[in-house]
Write a protein that holds these residues in place. Structure first.
Motif, PDB file in Angstrom:
ATOM      1  N   ASP A 101       0.817  -1.228   0.000  1.00  0.00           N
ATOM      2  CA  ASP A 101       0.000   0.000   0.000  1.00  0.00           C
ATOM      3  C   ASP A 101       0.844   1.267   0.000  1.00  0.00           C
ATOM      4  O   ASP A 101       0.308   2.360   0.220  1.00  0.00           O
ATOM      5  CB  ASP A 101      -0.909   0.009   1.232  1.00  0.00           C
ATOM      6  N   GLY A 102       2.139   1.138  -0.226  1.00  0.00           N
ATOM      7  CA  GLY A 102       3.007   2.299  -0.139  1.00  0.00           C
ATOM      8  C   GLY A 102       3.011   3.151  -1.400  1.00  0.00           C
ATOM      9  O   GLY A 102       2.651   2.702  -2.493  1.00  0.00           O
ATOM     10  N   PHE A 103       3.439   4.395  -1.237  1.00  0.00           N
ATOM     11  CA  PHE A 103       3.624   5.300  -2.364  1.00  0.00           C
ATOM     12  C   PHE A 103       4.683   6.316  -1.979  1.00  0.00           C
ATOM     13  O   PHE A 103       5.041   6.465  -0.803  1.00  0.00           O
ATOM     14  CB  PHE A 103       2.308   5.998  -2.753  1.00  0.00           C
ATOM     15  N   VAL A 104       5.206   7.017  -2.967  1.00  0.00           N
ATOM     16  CA  VAL A 104       6.262   8.010  -2.763  1.00  0.00           C
ATOM     17  C   VAL A 104       5.673   9.389  -2.994  1.00  0.00           C
ATOM     18  O   VAL A 104       5.006   9.639  -4.004  1.00  0.00           O
ATOM     19  CB  VAL A 104       7.449   7.754  -3.705  1.00  0.00           C
ATOM     20  N   LYS A 105       5.942  10.283  -2.054  1.00  0.00           N
ATOM     21  CA  LYS A 105       5.457  11.660  -2.132  1.00  0.00           C
ATOM     22  C   LYS A 105       6.647  12.595  -2.313  1.00  0.00           C
ATOM     23  O   LYS A 105       7.560  12.612  -1.477  1.00  0.00           O
ATOM     24  CB  LYS A 105       4.685  12.018  -0.862  1.00  0.00           C
ATOM     25  N   ALA A 106       6.620  13.330  -3.403  1.00  0.00           N
ATOM     26  CA  ALA A 106       7.672  14.322  -3.652  1.00  0.00           C
ATOM     27  C   ALA A 106       7.316  15.619  -2.943  1.00  0.00           C
ATOM     28  O   ALA A 106       6.207  16.134  -3.084  1.00  0.00           O
ATOM     29  CB  ALA A 106       7.825  14.558  -5.151  1.00  0.00           C
ATOM     30  N   ASN A 107       8.237  16.134  -2.150  1.00  0.00           N
ATOM     31  CA  ASN A 107       7.979  17.367  -1.404  1.00  0.00           C
ATOM     32  C   ASN A 107       7.865  18.557  -2.355  1.00  0.00           C
ATOM     33  O   ASN A 107       8.454  18.578  -3.448  1.00  0.00           O
ATOM     34  CB  ASN A 107       9.093  17.606  -0.387  1.00  0.00           C
ATOM     35  N   LYS A 108       7.139  19.560  -1.916  1.00  0.00           N
ATOM     36  CA  LYS A 108       6.876  20.714  -2.775  1.00  0.00           C
ATOM     37  C   LYS A 108       8.125  21.539  -3.060  1.00  0.00           C
ATOM     38  O   LYS A 108       8.179  22.254  -4.070  1.00  0.00           O
ATOM     39  CB  LYS A 108       5.801  21.602  -2.123  1.00  0.00           C
ATOM     40  N   GLU A 134       4.893   2.206  12.982  1.00  0.00           N
ATOM     41  CA  GLU A 134       4.885   1.210  11.916  1.00  0.00           C
ATOM     42  C   GLU A 134       4.674   1.820  10.542  1.00  0.00           C
ATOM     43  O   GLU A 134       5.201   1.317   9.546  1.00  0.00           O
ATOM     44  CB  GLU A 134       3.796   0.163  12.204  1.00  0.00           C
ATOM     45  N   ARG A 135       3.902   2.883  10.441  1.00  0.00           N
ATOM     46  CA  ARG A 135       3.600   3.501   9.130  1.00  0.00           C
ATOM     47  C   ARG A 135       4.059   4.956   9.076  1.00  0.00           C
ATOM     48  O   ARG A 135       3.415   5.794   8.438  1.00  0.00           O
ATOM     49  CB  ARG A 135       2.097   3.419   8.843  1.00  0.00           C
ATOM     50  N   ARG A 136       5.156   5.265   9.681  1.00  0.00           N
ATOM     51  CA  ARG A 136       5.638   6.651   9.690  1.00  0.00           C
ATOM     52  C   ARG A 136       6.226   7.016   8.334  1.00  0.00           C
ATOM     53  O   ARG A 136       6.705   6.146   7.584  1.00  0.00           O
ATOM     54  CB  ARG A 136       6.691   6.821  10.789  1.00  0.00           C
ATOM     55  N   PRO A 137       6.218   8.318   7.953  1.00  0.00           N
ATOM     56  CA  PRO A 137       6.899   8.736   6.715  1.00  0.00           C
ATOM     57  C   PRO A 137       8.413   8.570   6.862  1.00  0.00           C
ATOM     58  O   PRO A 137       8.994   8.937   7.885  1.00  0.00           O
ATOM     59  CB  PRO A 137       6.505  10.207   6.572  1.00  0.00           C
ATOM     60  N   ARG A 138       9.030   8.035   5.844  1.00  0.00           N
ATOM     61  CA  ARG A 138      10.477   7.765   5.868  1.00  0.00           C
ATOM     62  C   ARG A 138      11.140   8.472   4.683  1.00  0.00           C
ATOM     63  O   ARG A 138      10.686   8.342   3.545  1.00  0.00           O
ATOM     64  CB  ARG A 138      10.731   6.257   5.817  1.00  0.00           C
ATOM     65  N   ASP A 139      12.200   9.183   4.972  1.00  0.00           N
ATOM     66  CA  ASP A 139      12.899   9.961   3.950  1.00  0.00           C
ATOM     67  C   ASP A 139      13.676   9.026   3.024  1.00  0.00           C
ATOM     68  O   ASP A 139      14.357   8.101   3.478  1.00  0.00           O
ATOM     69  CB  ASP A 139      13.853  10.958   4.598  1.00  0.00           C
ATOM     70  N   LEU A 140      13.596   9.299   1.740  1.00  0.00           N
ATOM     71  CA  LEU A 140      14.360   8.564   0.741  1.00  0.00           C
ATOM     72  C   LEU A 140      15.653   9.321   0.439  1.00  0.00           C
ATOM     73  O   LEU A 140      15.689  10.554   0.473  1.00  0.00           O
ATOM     74  CB  LEU A 140      13.552   8.388  -0.542  1.00  0.00           C
ATOM     75  N   LEU A 141      16.678   8.573   0.134  1.00  0.00           N
ATOM     76  CA  LEU A 141      18.001   9.154  -0.133  1.00  0.00           C
ATOM     77  C   LEU A 141      18.222   9.180  -1.645  1.00  0.00           C
ATOM     78  O   LEU A 141      18.478   8.149  -2.271  1.00  0.00           O
ATOM     79  CB  LEU A 141      19.085   8.317   0.569  1.00  0.00           C
ATOM     80  N   LEU A 142      18.096  10.354  -2.219  1.00  0.00           N
ATOM     81  CA  LEU A 142      18.323  10.545  -3.644  1.00  0.00           C
ATOM     82  C   LEU A 142      18.788  11.966  -3.877  1.00  0.00           C
ATOM     83  O   LEU A 142      18.700  12.826  -2.996  1.00  0.00           O
ATOM     84  CB  LEU A 142      17.072  10.237  -4.456  1.00  0.00           C
ATOM     85  N   HIS A 143      19.276  12.231  -5.081  1.00  0.00           N
ATOM     86  CA  HIS A 143      19.804  13.550  -5.407  1.00  0.00           C
ATOM     87  C   HIS A 143      18.659  14.556  -5.601  1.00  0.00           C
ATOM     88  O   HIS A 143      17.520  14.188  -5.896  1.00  0.00           O
ATOM     89  CB  HIS A 143      20.649  13.479  -6.671  1.00  0.00           C
ATOM     90  N   LYS A 144      18.987  15.813  -5.430  1.00  0.00           N
ATOM     91  CA  LYS A 144      17.981  16.866  -5.587  1.00  0.00           C
ATOM     92  C   LYS A 144      17.440  16.931  -7.013  1.00  0.00           C
ATOM     93  O   LYS A 144      16.250  17.182  -7.232  1.00  0.00           O
ATOM     94  CB  LYS A 144      18.574  18.222  -5.189  1.00  0.00           C
ATOM     95  N   GLN A 145      18.320  16.716  -7.968  1.00  0.00           N
ATOM     96  CA  GLN A 145      17.864  16.750  -9.359  1.00  0.00           C
ATOM     97  C   GLN A 145      16.858  15.641  -9.645  1.00  0.00           C
ATOM     98  O   GLN A 145      15.864  15.853 -10.337  1.00  0.00           O
ATOM     99  CB  GLN A 145      19.065  16.643 -10.286  1.00  0.00           C
ATOM    100  N   GLU A 146      17.112  14.472  -9.101  1.00  0.00           N
ATOM    101  CA  GLU A 146      16.179  13.363  -9.301  1.00  0.00           C
ATOM    102  C   GLU A 146      14.830  13.649  -8.634  1.00  0.00           C
ATOM    103  O   GLU A 146      13.771  13.367  -9.205  1.00  0.00           O
ATOM    104  CB  GLU A 146      16.787  12.074  -8.747  1.00  0.00           C
ATOM    105  N   ALA A 147      14.878  14.209  -7.429  1.00  0.00           N
ATOM    106  CA  ALA A 147      13.634  14.554  -6.741  1.00  0.00           C
ATOM    107  C   ALA A 147      12.863  15.634  -7.502  1.00  0.00           C
ATOM    108  O   ALA A 147      11.622  15.582  -7.602  1.00  0.00           O
ATOM    109  CB  ALA A 147      13.940  15.028  -5.322  1.00  0.00           C
TER     110      ALA A 147
END
Length: 213
Positions: A101-108, A134-147
């Motif tokens: 049920d997960g999804f990725v949210k890109a910050n504004k 158990e269902r907390r938001p977790r930061d993904l590690l990626l470059h700013k350009q990719e985000a």
């Protein structure tokens, strides 16, 4: 006269004995095809082939989101890291993670992305104070350009979403995620995929039966 006859008879007897001995020796050597048959210590030594057994390589995949491949059309994929706490890593090793049920949210701000609604169960031996949500938001590690690119594609194109496809262990023994930029499928696309899957299964079944016969 008698002495000469006796000497002649002895010489003839000696010559006959020598000839018989040489014939017997020749026959014995010719009848023996190989020296290894004469004595067991000359028999060839056969050694068994040794070696270590091949170790089965362990699969690095933690979990796979099969529902995403059924409901979405994957357009692009990207490998990202994730920020976790100690109890979450231990729970993942115990197989207590579900990304269905997960999804990725890109910050504004376009600088980071967060993994939302992914369930990681609590660790069994840790105290309540050290437990995680158990269902907390977790930061993904990626470059700013990719985000920033992910944010632009999801905002400009309607019907686009970012879904976690797979979680696995990297070579450095770290948790990695494969996320995908996806477009939702309609009922017609799902039916077409089911027909293609059933056709492949039937073709493989026919090929297998043909090879057995």
């Amino acid at each position: 006269m008698g002495r000469q006859v006796l000497v002649l008879a002895l010489s003839v007897y000696a010559m006959l004995a020598i000839s018989c001995f040489t014939d017997a020796a020749f026959v014995s050597t010719s009848s023996t095809p190989h020296v290894s048959n004469l004595s067991p210590r000359f028999s060839p030594l056969y050694l068994k082939k040794g070696g270590t057994k091949k170790k089965k390589s362990k699969s690095s995949t933690i979990t796979l989101n099969k529902l995403a491949y059924r409901n979405y059309e994957v357009l692009e994929t990207l490998e990202v890291g994730i920020s976790l706490v100690g109890t979450e890593v231990k729970s993942i090793r115990d197989g207590k993670m579900n990304i269905r049920d997960g999804f990725v949210k890109a910050n504004k701000n376009g600088r980071s992305c967060s993994l939302m609604n992914v369930h990681i169960g609590k660790h069994s031996t840790a105290g309540e104070f050290f437990q995680h949500e158990e269902r907390r938001p977790r930061d993904l590690l990626l470059h700013k350009q990719e985000a920033r690119k992910l944010l632009q594609k999801t905002d400009r194109q309607p019907g686009m979403t970012i879904v976690p496809l797979k979680a696995y262990w990297s070579d450095q023994n770290k948790v990695k995620f494969e996320i995908g930029l996806c477009r939702g499928k309609n009922v017609r696309d799902k039916r077409q995929d089911i027909q293609e899957r059933e056709g492949k299964r039937e073709a493989n079944r026919m090929i297998k039966n043909f090879n057995v016969r």
